[in-house]
Design an enzyme around this catalytic site. Structure first.
Site, PDB file in Angstrom:
ATOM      1  N   HIS A 106      -0.029  -7.692   2.282  1.00 52.51           N
ATOM      2  CA  HIS A 106      -1.233  -6.456   2.710  1.00 52.51           C
ATOM      3  C   HIS A 106      -2.142  -7.424   3.462  1.00 52.51           C
ATOM      4  O   HIS A 106      -2.581  -6.685   4.866  1.00 52.51           O
ATOM      5  CB  HIS A 106      -1.845  -6.090   1.629  1.00 52.51           C
ATOM      6  CG  HIS A 106      -3.102  -5.409   1.626  1.00 52.51           C
ATOM      7  ND1 HIS A 106      -3.270  -4.157   2.384  1.00 52.51           N
ATOM      8  CD2 HIS A 106      -4.473  -5.874   1.591  1.00 52.51           C
ATOM      9  CE1 HIS A 106      -4.396  -3.870   2.633  1.00 52.51           C
ATOM     10  NE2 HIS A 106      -5.136  -4.787   2.227  1.00 52.51           N
TER      11      HIS A 106
ATOM     12  N   CYS B 241       0.740  -1.086   0.011  1.00 54.77           N
ATOM     13  CA  CYS B 241       0.024   0.055  -0.024  1.00 54.77           C
ATOM     14  C   CYS B 241       0.912   1.320  -0.039  1.00 54.77           C
ATOM     15  O   CYS B 241       0.364   2.284  -0.409  1.00 54.77           O
ATOM     16  CB  CYS B 241      -0.865  -0.020   1.238  1.00 54.77           C
ATOM     17  SG  CYS B 241      -1.996  -1.141   1.142  1.00 54.77           S
TER      18      CYS B 241
END
Lengths: 372, 372
Positions: free
Chosen positions: A334, A308
């Site tokens: 993630h 991210c």
């Protein structure tokens, strides 16, 4: 060692946050634990793993016994050294895998005989053997060898499995001699409330440093699982960590924390990652989808993971479309970060006295997904 | 910008070490450049890549044009932003891939028509188009669109390919308008010495910021490749970086450096890594081999990569045996580090005046493998 300090209680639920001390450092609870089946969390280096916020990492006794064998791991100086992870570790007992993956030949009071799916050879697994293997692997926490009944199962079969699980637990306790390793017992009992309660009392009587609830997430309705957790909670010692095995979805973890559960594990974040799926804001996104082709925003702008902060949805989409390994690594990173963050946020909310307000997914208008 | 400073010359060979300046930082030469075909070095995060010591990273115009398309990359802000690599980058022109991978339909003075192997559609590739794509991708260095003849090829065919390569180079130069991107020309000529010399003179006449030698490592005998490099060297401008395309074995790189080559690339380290092979001390080790099962020493104790500092041969053997992705990542990281280290060691040796002594693999008793 293996002290469990509770630092705060939720005033409205049974939720608590605390710290479980292990020889390889603390585990702040509630906490999600990623699964490194074969002494590796699939596709992720230990450096990357540390950055997810994970503290305790799971590994599977059944798989490690078959490959590379516990002797190789012991020679290396134990599981931590072997895989290069210096944080807390937990090994399951292999019970679940023997019953779900192995080619089961025979089961009796003594133990289990199954066929090694790799080479067809017969393997004799007893509570003593499972305990010895785990002592050789040397994780911070070992799990008792239990019999996990399938779902559905008859009351008689579940009763038998409970009886064996308790008898085997006693043998595991007797066989277990490593003082730098905690042994956790496992509560069974399927979806039969009285068997679950009986099992909880039987396991609690061993006064072990931690207790797990097993035999959930095996196909039973989610509501049954919630009921089991609700029912058992009051029967378990308050001052020991409680581990709900195989659970790793946001709603289920929140309900479980509200009922006093401290630890979770699940293969979902890495399995979903390997299939190109990201956990974002309570949803599952298939990054292969064409809608991400030109989306140059971060996967989840509230997330601080490598995927991210360093990359865009369009880039990850491109990697997944191109079958590039890095795509699977980024999504797995993630997803693990996402679940660890969620359990961290619950711990913080308990500390701040707002857990029941922020994480009440059983209420229609739960704001949980807005606030963490 | 694109200045090339030579800081030392080997007194006994044509070897030199220097620094090529790009908008994304310096490239110390001689240097091996890893290949990130689809805007990712297979299985390796950009953080891990930075730790290998790699400075300039390659990416492939042909592959990126097909997926995700240069428009997506341009929208993202260019290749660096798209893949999250802030260091120098180079894109090849796609010429090599069009001739080796594409389903070639037609080739004439104008350019090449080929079928997209992904969807069967026809793609028209001209020097102008290849240059425009590379300008959209925005690497620090773009390569001219060339015709790479196969090996073996007749003198007439190679002559034709040279003529086209030179005519196309002129069109690439005219089409190229990005001042923050260098365009390198490519010398062709197969294994015909006079055609190679002619091509070197023709390409050198364009006075570009760098020159590459293409059409090597296409199946010709190694000695022919060495002869080509030896022959061409004196015809190229001394003050520009020289890039030998597709070469990444220790002996070949050392011979090339001795003949004044500065840059190398090769898919070998990642391809070998994905097949479970490690480059150690000039050898190729298959980590699947049972001899590593109980070997708890580092892969290469002289190497500072993640695989060698954090893990053992036994662990990597276990990962490869178990088809774990991390095994491929660790071996690829090690192999890239190995080749970058080797080129770094050559640069240091040139600086220290001991290159011909330490890196003379053409001598029977070369001590090269003892000293770096």
């Amino acid at each position: 060692m293996f002290n469990f300090e509770i630092s705060a209680h939720c005033p409205h639920t049974k939720g608590r946050c605390g710290c479980f001390h292990t020889p390889h450092g603390p585990v702040q609870t509630p906490r999600f634990m990623p699964v490194g089946t074969l002494a590796t969390v699939k596709g992720i280096s230990t450096e990357q793993l540390a950055r997810t916020g994970a503290q305790m990492v799971l590994s599977n006794t059944y798989h490690l016994h078959l490959q590379p064998g516990e002797q190789v791991v012991a020679e290396a100086g134990g599981l931590h050294r072997f895989m290069g992870w210096d944080g807390p570790m937990l090994t399951d007992s292999g019970g679940f895998q023997v019953f779900s993956l192995g080619n089961l030949n025979k089961i009796d009071e003594r133990g289990v005989v199954f066929r090694n799916p790799r080479d067809g050879r017969t393997i004799d697994m007893t509570p003593e053997h499972a305990t010895n293997i785990q002592m050789a692997l040397g994780a911070d926490v070992a799990m008792a060898f239990d019999q996990c009944p399938p779902y559905p199962a008859t009351e008689n079969d579940v009763k038998d499995a409970c009886r064996r699980t308790h008898a085997w637990l006693e043998r595991c306790v007797n066989a277990h001699t490593r003082s730098d390793q905690a042994l956790f017992g496992i509560v069974q009992g399927g979806c039969f409330p009285h068997l679950r309660r009986e099992s909880a009392r039987a396991v609690a009587a061993f006064d072990l440093p931690g207790i797990a609830i097993g035999g959930v997430s095996v196909g039973e309705p989610t509501d049954d699982m919630h009921r089991i957790v609700r029912d058992i909670g009051p029967l378990l010692p308050l001052d020991r960590p409680r581990y709900l095995m195989g659970i790793g979805t946001l709603r289920e973890m929140a309900v479980a924390v509200a009922n006093g559960i401290d630890l979770f594990d699940c293969v979902l974040p890495t399995r979903l990652g390997r299939h190109g799926t990201a956990l974002v804001g309570g949803e599952r996104w298939n990054l292969r989808n064409a809608r991400f082709r030109n989306d140059h925003t971060p996967l989840d702008s509230s997330c601080s993971c490598l995927a991210c902060t360093g990359h865009s949805r369009a880039y990850i989409h491109h990697l997944i479309r191109s079958d590039e390994l890095l795509g699977l690594t980024l999504l797995s990173l993630h997803n693990i970060t996402h679940l660890v963050r969620f359990t961290n946020a619950m711990a913080q909310a308990i500390q701040d006295g707002c857990f029941s307000e922020d994480f009440a997914p059983w209420q229609e208008d739960s704001p949980a997904h807005h606030t963490w």
